[in-house]
Design an enzyme around this catalytic site. Sequence first.
Site, PDB file in Angstrom:
ATOM      1  N   ARG A   1       0.835  -1.203   0.000  1.00  0.00           N
ATOM      2  CA  ARG A   1       0.000   0.000   0.000  1.00  0.00           C
ATOM      3  C   ARG A   1       0.874   1.259   0.000  1.00  0.00           C
ATOM      4  O   ARG A   1       1.924   1.312   0.637  1.00  0.00           O
ATOM      5  CB  ARG A   1      -0.947  -0.006   1.206  1.00  0.00           C
TER       6      ARG A   1
ATOM      7  N   ASP B   1     -15.910   3.638   2.885  1.00  0.00           N
ATOM      8  CA  ASP B   1     -15.862   2.296   3.469  1.00  0.00           C
ATOM      9  C   ASP B   1     -17.186   1.553   3.309  1.00  0.00           C
ATOM     10  O   ASP B   1     -17.250   0.330   3.473  1.00  0.00           O
ATOM     11  CB  ASP B   1     -15.491   2.365   4.956  1.00  0.00           C
TER      12      ASP B   1
END
Length: 426
Positions: free
Chosen positions: A119, A308
Site C-alpha cells: 500500500r 468504506d
Amino acid sequence: MSVISFQPPVGVLDVSISVPGSKSIANRALICALLAEGESRITGLPDGDDTAVILDVLDQMKRVTKVDASVIVSGSRIVKLPGIIDAQLAGTSSRFLTAVAALGVSTCVIDGGAPLRSRPMADLHEALSFMGANVVPLGQLGHLPVSVEVGDVRGGRISIRGDVSSQFISALMLIGPMLDDGVNIEIAGDLVSRSYVEMTAAVMTDFGAMVTVGASEIVVLPGGYAPCDYVVEPDFSSAAFPLVAVALRQGSISVPGLMEASMQGDAEIGHILSSMGCSLSAAEGTYVVTRGDSALSGVNVNMADCSDLVPAVVVAMLFCSSPSRISGVGFIRNKESDRLGDLAHELRKIGAEIEVEEDGLMIRPLLNPRPAVLETHHDHRLAMAFSLLALAVPGVEISDPGVVSKSWPSYFTDMAPILGATSAQH
C-alpha cells in the site's frame, strides 16, 4: 485456506444486532491518550486487529492497563516506541504510528504484512521528511518497511495532496499539538474522505487540542493533549452490513447504540438505504432500517465521504429494480484490496453486471444469480459484504473468511441471526 458456506434462516427478518466500537475513532483516541500527559480511560474499544496493533504497542511500552470493559492509558509527551512495530495488515495504525515515531527519542522500524507493504505511503513519508523527520526506507521507496530515526521535527506549514488518503492528513494532525509551532496543513486538490479528517479533529478536541478544519486548510495549534475519559461509539461502518440485509430480504434490522448525530461519515448508510426505498428510524439510541414488499430503486450517489460503505452498498444495489452508480471513490483502489476492481471481479462470478469507472462503479440489477466461491483479497469489508449474498443467492461461498478479524472478529457468530449457521471446509 478455508471456505465457508451459509444456511440463512428463511422468512422475513426481525433482528437486533450489536456491533463493535468504531475502530477509526478508537485508533485516534488511543494515539491522543498516548501523547497526553497523564491517565486516560477509554471505554468501548473494538477487539479487531487494527486496534490490537496499537494496544500491543502500548503494552510493550507498559503504558496500558485493562480495567473491566475499559483500558487505562498512561500518556506522556516523551515518546519512546518499541524498536520494531509489526503493523500486520493495519493501514491506519501503521500510518498513525509512523507519524508518532517521528516525535520519538529513539529509532523505530515500522513494518507489516505483504499486503500492507504494497500500500502507498509516499505522501506521508515525504511530508514527515519535509517537517524534519528522518524517515529511511528499508525496502521499496514510499512503502513499508521504514526506519524512523531521531530527527528534529518542526511544525509550521506543510502541503499534502488530498486525493490519496485522508489517513496521511490525520496522521499529521495527530502529532500537530506536540510540535512547538503546531501544524498548518494545506490541502492540494480535493480532500477525499473529509468526514474522517473531521472525525480526527473531533477526537483531538475531546483530548484538549485546538483544531480548525477549513475548506482547503487545517490548522492545529501547539499545546499538547489533556487526558480524559473517552467512550468509543459503535461503528457505523460495521453496522452497514446488518442494515443492508433488508435490501436482500424484507423485514427490520435494528442496531442498538447507534446515534444519528454521529461523527462518523458512514452514518450515511441509513440515508442511502432510505433513498432506495427502505424506511429509517432512530429512537432511544437504536437505529432501525425496515423494508416492506415493494421493490427498491437504483440510486446515483457520491460516496467520497463514506467510501468504506462501498462494498455493502454495492451488494444492496444489485437487488434494486433499476441501475445504480457510485462516484467519487477512485481512491479506494488502494485500500486493503482494490475495492473497485476486486469487488467487481468477484461479483461478476455470481452474474452481476458491474462496470468499473474512473471514480466509481455502475451497477445493474442482478437478474440471473448463480453460485460461486468469492475471494476476499485480504479485505474484511469484502468478506462481510459477500456474506450477505447468501440471503438471496443460494450456493455462495467465501474464501478466507478470517479476514474479518481486522475490524469484527466475531462477525459470523454475531450475524448468525441473519446469516444462519456457517460450515467450513479447508
